[in-house]
Design an enzyme around this catalytic site. Structure first.
Site, PDB file in Angstrom:
ATOM      1  N   HIS A   1       0.832  -1.212   0.000  1.00  0.00           N
ATOM      2  CA  HIS A   1       0.000   0.000   0.000  1.00  0.00           C
ATOM      3  C   HIS A   1       0.862   1.256   0.000  1.00  0.00           C
ATOM      4  CE1 HIS A   1      -3.231  -2.772   1.155  1.00  0.00           C
ATOM      5  NE2 HIS A   1      -4.077  -1.806   0.794  1.00  0.00           N
TER       6      HIS A   1
ATOM      7  N   LYS B   1      -0.799   4.996   4.711  1.00  0.00           N
ATOM      8  CA  LYS B   1      -1.714   4.059   5.374  1.00  0.00           C
ATOM      9  C   LYS B   1      -1.328   3.895   6.840  1.00  0.00           C
ATOM     10  CE  LYS B   1      -3.832  -0.483   4.825  1.00  0.00           C
ATOM     11  NZ  LYS B   1      -5.163   0.077   5.091  1.00  0.00           N
TER      12      LYS B   1
HETATM   13  P1  NAP Z   1      -7.223   9.810   4.165  1.00  0.00           P
HETATM   14  O1  NAP Z   1      -6.941  10.344   2.811  1.00  0.00           O
HETATM   15  O2  NAP Z   1      -6.248  10.075   5.270  1.00  0.00           O
HETATM   16  O3  NAP Z   1      -8.668  10.341   4.589  1.00  0.00           O
HETATM   17  C1  NAP Z   1      -9.184  10.229   5.880  1.00  0.00           C
HETATM   18  C2  NAP Z   1     -10.057  11.442   6.093  1.00  0.00           C
HETATM   19  O4  NAP Z   1     -10.811  11.264   7.275  1.00  0.00           O
HETATM   20  C3  NAP Z   1      -9.272  12.754   6.242  1.00  0.00           C
HETATM   21  O5  NAP Z   1      -9.812  13.700   5.333  1.00  0.00           O
HETATM   22  C4  NAP Z   1      -9.548  13.152   7.692  1.00  0.00           C
HETATM   23  O6  NAP Z   1      -9.631  14.548   7.822  1.00  0.00           O
HETATM   24  C5  NAP Z   1     -10.906  12.542   7.899  1.00  0.00           C
HETATM   25  N1  NAP Z   1     -11.275  12.281   9.286  1.00  0.00           N
HETATM   26  C6  NAP Z   1     -10.490  11.813  10.280  1.00  0.00           C
HETATM   27  N2  NAP Z   1     -11.220  11.684  11.398  1.00  0.00           N
HETATM   28  C7  NAP Z   1     -12.483  12.066  11.102  1.00  0.00           C
HETATM   29  C8  NAP Z   1     -13.687  12.158  11.835  1.00  0.00           C
HETATM   30  N3  NAP Z   1     -13.741  11.774  13.110  1.00  0.00           N
HETATM   31  N4  NAP Z   1     -14.788  12.605  11.204  1.00  0.00           N
HETATM   32  C9  NAP Z   1     -14.756  12.963   9.923  1.00  0.00           C
HETATM   33  N5  NAP Z   1     -13.642  12.907   9.164  1.00  0.00           N
HETATM   34  C10 NAP Z   1     -12.531  12.463   9.760  1.00  0.00           C
HETATM   35  O7  NAP Z   1      -7.397   8.232   4.122  1.00  0.00           O
HETATM   36  P2  NAP Z   1      -7.915   7.326   2.893  1.00  0.00           P
HETATM   37  O8  NAP Z   1      -6.771   6.886   2.072  1.00  0.00           O
HETATM   38  O9  NAP Z   1      -9.088   7.983   2.235  1.00  0.00           O
HETATM   39  O10 NAP Z   1      -8.391   6.033   3.683  1.00  0.00           O
HETATM   40  C11 NAP Z   1      -9.427   6.116   4.631  1.00  0.00           C
HETATM   41  C12 NAP Z   1      -9.691   4.708   5.190  1.00  0.00           C
HETATM   42  O11 NAP Z   1     -10.220   3.872   4.146  1.00  0.00           O
HETATM   43  C13 NAP Z   1      -8.452   3.985   5.721  1.00  0.00           C
HETATM   44  O12 NAP Z   1      -8.786   3.255   6.876  1.00  0.00           O
HETATM   45  C14 NAP Z   1      -8.100   3.019   4.590  1.00  0.00           C
HETATM   46  O13 NAP Z   1      -7.419   1.869   5.039  1.00  0.00           O
HETATM   47  C15 NAP Z   1      -9.483   2.675   4.088  1.00  0.00           C
HETATM   48  N6  NAP Z   1      -9.569   2.164   2.721  1.00  0.00           N
HETATM   49  C16 NAP Z   1     -10.538   1.244   2.505  1.00  0.00           C
HETATM   50  C17 NAP Z   1     -10.741   0.744   1.246  1.00  0.00           C
HETATM   51  C18 NAP Z   1     -11.854  -0.249   1.030  1.00  0.00           C
HETATM   52  O14 NAP Z   1     -12.072  -0.680  -0.103  1.00  0.00           O
HETATM   53  N7  NAP Z   1     -12.567  -0.633   2.083  1.00  0.00           N
HETATM   54  C19 NAP Z   1      -9.941   1.184   0.180  1.00  0.00           C
HETATM   55  C20 NAP Z   1      -8.966   2.134   0.425  1.00  0.00           C
HETATM   56  C21 NAP Z   1      -8.796   2.628   1.708  1.00  0.00           C
HETATM   57  P3  NAP Z   1      -8.314  15.431   8.139  1.00  0.00           P
HETATM   58  O15 NAP Z   1      -7.435  15.311   6.935  1.00  0.00           O
HETATM   59  O16 NAP Z   1      -8.879  16.783   8.361  1.00  0.00           O
HETATM   60  O17 NAP Z   1      -7.694  14.830   9.382  1.00  0.00           O
END
Ligand code: NAP
Length: 252
Positions: free
Chosen positions: A141, A145
């Site tokens: 990844h 992450k």
């Molecule tokens: P990311 O770019 O870091 O996005 C996370 C977002 O959540 C950030 O914008 C953050 O805001 C916000 N956030 C944090 N705490 C919050 C809260 N309490 N309420 C509302 N917003 C909040 O991460 P990402 O790459 O999108 O990944 C997010 C998650 O999805 C991870 O756990 C990843 O492993 C997972 N994922 C899952 C899949 C799937 O198919 N299931 C695929 C890819 C990724 P700030 O920037 O302001 O802190």
């Protein structure tokens, strides 16, 4: 829910990498209504007031392992159906939440991977492990992450363990001269986590047997790959009365 009614969707993590894709997907589907983002970094009262304002049917969650458990608890209290992509929940938390949602008769989906190819990778790996029990998982990844191993690797390992006769692999006397060199142990086989810029989400499941190897590999090369699965989960969750862990349970 009536067939012709739009499903009201809020997204936690709407500004994140996955959240931005999810907003575009929801806004592009006339069957869904994006009611706005939700940020839960406040008191329970503040967050509940925001939910009351948005009136969502479904909460899509792409945030962080630190927040996702609270989101599932809040959704349960408010009767909002969660579609959770955020990884990092423990097996104990998933088991506890599954029981609570069942008691409440509320639908929800937790999917460590929404890409159809990744689901097939897991299923094929579970099939192969029955006949080729020597296996190692390598998941790769991007370096932003937070959790390791990936939720997908954990789910794959669980599915492999369910179809494979338990076996402790490798030499019985093997030793690591650098700690962690052999990866994490799961039921006698190993999981390795690679983190590099440039990667999105990738997984290879390697099998070995006398005189042969088998590799099953999936690559998500863009985050759009997850969106058909998220869309499917949003539409399915409004008719569910329990919490489902894994997109494979929504496929025929
Ligand atoms: P990311 O770019 O870091 O996005 C996370 C977002 O959540 C950030 O914008 C953050 O805001 C916000 N956030 C944090 N705490 C919050 C809260 N309490 N309420 C509302 N917003 C909040 O991460 P990402 O790459 O999108 O990944 C997010 C998650 O999805 C991870 O756990 C990843 O492993 C997972 N994922 C899952 C899949 C799937 O198919 N299931 C695929 C890819 C990724 P700030 O920037 O302001 O802190």
């Amino acid at each position: 829910m009536a067939e012709d009614k739009q499903i009201r969707v809020t997204i936690a993590g709407a500004n994140g990498r996955m959240g931005q894709e999810a907003v575009k997907m929801v806004q592009g589907d006339p069957g869904l209504l994006y009611v706005g983002p939700i940020d839960t970094r406040g008191t329970d009262e503040e967050v509940k007031a925001r939910f009351a304002q948005l009136q969502p049917d479904v909460l899509v969650d792409f945030t962080t392992p630190q927040h996702v458990y609270r989101h599932l608890q809040l959704a349960l209290q408010l009767g909002i159906r969660p579609v959770v992509g955020t990884t990092g929940l423990t097996a104990e938390q998933i088991a506890e939440l599954t029981e609570q949602y069942k008691t409440a008769g509320l639908g929800g989906v937790i999917a460590p991977n929404f890409a159809i190819g990744a689901i097939l990778c897991m299923k094929f790996a579970a099939m192969a492990a029955k006949y080729m029990p020597h296996v190692e998982i390598i998941e790769l990844h991007h370096d932003r992450k937070l959790d390791a191993p990936s939720g997908t690797a954990i789910k794959t390992a669980e599915m492999i363990a369910a179809s494979r006769n338990t076996l402790r692999q490798g030499h019985p006397d093997e030793e690591e001269s650098i700690a962690g060199a052999r990866g994490a142990d799961y039921d006698g086989f190993r999981i390795h986590s690679v983190r590099l810029p440039g990667l999105v989400a990738h997984q290879e499941v390697l099998f070995g047997a006398t005189g042969q190897t088998l590799s099953i590999r999936h690559d998500s090369i863009s985050r759009e790959s997850f969106m058909p699965g998220v869309n499917m989960a949003i539409k399915a969750v409004v008719n569910l009365e329990q919490l489902v862990y894994g997109l494979e349970h929504l496929l025929d």
